[in-house]
Write an enzyme that holds these catalytic residues in place. Structure first.
Site, short mmCIF file in Angstrom:
data_model
loop_
_atom_site.label_atom_id
_atom_site.label_comp_id
_atom_site.label_asym_id
_atom_site.label_seq_id
_atom_site.Cartn_x
_atom_site.Cartn_y
_atom_site.Cartn_z
N ARG A 56 47.12 25.65 59.49
CA ARG A 56 47.19 26.71 58.47
C ARG A 56 46.08 26.51 57.45
O ARG A 56 45.45 27.45 57.00
CB ARG A 56 48.57 26.74 57.79
N TYR A 108 42.35 53.19 50.32
CA TYR A 108 43.09 53.19 51.58
C TYR A 108 44.59 53.36 51.31
O TYR A 108 45.13 52.73 50.39
CB TYR A 108 42.79 51.87 52.29
N ASP A 180 36.36 46.59 48.21
CA ASP A 180 36.71 46.75 49.62
C ASP A 180 35.46 47.32 50.31
O ASP A 180 35.13 48.50 50.14
CB ASP A 180 37.91 47.70 49.75
N LYS A 205 37.94 46.81 61.48
CA LYS A 205 37.09 47.99 61.62
C LYS A 205 35.69 47.59 62.09
O LYS A 205 35.54 47.04 63.15
CB LYS A 205 37.09 48.77 60.31
C1 LIG Z 1 42.12 49.60 57.62
C2 LIG Z 1 41.75 49.39 56.21
C3 LIG Z 1 42.42 48.45 55.42
C4 LIG Z 1 43.60 47.66 55.94
O1 LIG Z 1 43.22 46.69 56.88
P1 LIG Z 1 44.15 46.20 58.10
O2 LIG Z 1 43.25 45.29 58.85
O3 LIG Z 1 44.56 47.42 58.86
O4 LIG Z 1 45.32 45.51 57.50
C5 LIG Z 1 41.99 48.27 54.12
N1 LIG Z 1 40.96 48.99 53.61
C6 LIG Z 1 40.31 49.91 54.35
C7 LIG Z 1 39.17 50.66 53.73
C8 LIG Z 1 40.67 50.14 55.66
O5 LIG Z 1 40.02 51.07 56.37
#
Ligand SMILES: *Cc1c(COP(=O)(O)O)cnc(C)c1O
Length: 389
Positions: A56, A108, A180, A205
């Site tokens: 971990r 998001y 983000d 992504k």
């Molecule tokens: C998909 C997404 C998230 C969340 O991420 P996960 O890997 O699905 O938990 C956060 N911010 C943005 C901009 C996203 O497209």
């Protein structure tokens, strides 16, 4: 104006993406880091070990991913999590009851849900503001503000926030700027060079890019902040597994090849749809009609493959979604294959209808994630799917 891409990385982006995670494999000389499927490590004696005690805390495969994303963002420290949301939840553990966070209104859907349905009940307070207007960020700050969280470009409205200006506001209030960077990736946008304190991603992504893993990463420059995140990473335990880490590491080795292809296809699809339906129906920062086109050009090196189109009604949106042949109707984005979605009923279903309407997320909006297929094929698909509108 900060020159975003002049930094002191020893190698250029692609070389860094391919080599930054490397460490010599003393056993066999493997060119790729092995997938360390282990929960624990043998110790030589009490207090004697090779730097690894329990997985971990540390895993060599995960560390390879963490080194790579840190290097690409121009950061010193990286942390890999089980998902983008797990990553953000752990970042938020830096704060305590009574702290106030200024958050972009169009973040998001899952980010809003985490704050509004969970963290708010643990004593954190949030103000949601249109961060495209820096004055609104400033006006929302209180003596308790500890962080400003922005996403740029936003999902699905493709709004741009001036990161340098947001960082200045954050720092004037002794708060952190958290970015983000999922949509732009470090290939197109380097938030640390504009003053960000924490940059995180849904690595699910573009970073991974192959739609086969859920993962999140956070990066920081500051050593004290890194020590706190390291503690949270181990204490809260939302860590990325070794195989997921390996997949994302492999995906990132071609980030610099994929992003220009996403960008090329995004530009072509946006230009076609703007010509066909009218500028006002297409949201893409690369279009001159985008209200923040010049800011996007200053702050980003490319515009990517995300395009949002308003076709007017949910019925017409559904017609398009049913007609596409190469684009697939699915949540998510950033993979090599093109996807199309309906934000109001999919990614932003967790946002109440009144709030969605206030933000400008309409029932007629479809969001395209242009993959890296051949441009001519994507254009043909878009032409036939949007024909007659
Ligand atoms: C998909 C997404 C998230 C969340 O991420 P996960 O890997 O699905 O938990 C956060 N911010 C943005 C901009 C996203 O497209």
């Amino acid at each position: 104006m900060t020159r975003v891409f002049d930094d002191d990385r020893r190698t250029a982006f692609g070389t860094t993406a391919i080599h930054a995670g490397e460490r010599e494999d003393p056993l066999a000389g493997a060119i790729m880091p092995p997938v360390y499927l282990t929960s624990t490590y043998v110790q030589q004696g009490l207090g004697e070990n090779k730097g690894y005690e329990y997985a971990r805390g540390k895993n060599p495969t995960r560390e390879a991913l963490e080194r790579t994303i840190a290097a690409l963002e121009g950061a010193q420290h990286g942390f890999a999590f089980a998902s983008g949301m797990g990553c953000l939840d752990s970042i938020m553990k830096l704060f305590k009851s009574g702290d106030h966070i200024v958050c972009g209104a169009n973040v998001y859907g899952g980010t809003f849900r985490l704050f509004d349905k969970l963290l708010q009940h643990m004593g954190l307070t949030f103000s949601y503001v249109d961060t495209t207007d820096v004055q609104r960020i400033e006006d929302a700050c209180t003596p308790h503000t500890r962080a400003i969280l922005v996403e740029t470009p936003t999902n699905p409205l493709m709004q741009i926030t001036d990161l340098q200006a947001a960082a200045d506001v954050a720092h004037a209030h002794n708060a952190l700027l958290i970015v983000d960077n999922t949509f732009a990736t470090p290939f197109f946008q380097q938030p640390f060079s504009l003053g960000a304190d924490i940059v995180f991603h849904s690595a699910t992504k573009f970073l991974n890019g192959h739609s086969d893993v859920i993962c999140g990463v956070a990066t920081v420059i500051d050593d004290d902040l890194a020590a706190k995140l390291q503690f949270i990473h181990n204490a809260a335990g939302a860590v990325a597994g070794p195989f997921d880490s390996w997949l994302v590491l492999r995906g990132m080795k071609t980030l610099h090849l994929r992003m220009p292809a996403h960008d090329r296809n995004g530009r072509a699809v946006a230009a076609y749809l703007a010509g066909h339906l009218g500028d006002e129906r297409v949201r893409y920062p690369g279009l001159e009609s985008h209200p923040q086109h010049s800011l996007a050009c200053m702050q980003m090196r490319g515009m990517g493959g995300m395009v949002t189109v308003d076709v007017g009604t949910k019925a017409l949106a559904n017609q398009v979604l049913k007609k596409v042949r190469i684009f697939s109707l699915a949540e998510s984005l950033g993979g090599v294959e093109s996807l199309i979605s309906h934000p109001a009923s999919m990614t932003h279903a967790s946002v109440e209808p009144e709030r969605r309407a206030a933000l400008g997320i309409t029932e007629g909006m479809v969001r395209l994630s242009c993959g890296v297929e051949d441009t001519s094929d994507l254009l043909q698909d878009v032409e036939q799917a949007f024909a007659g509108l």
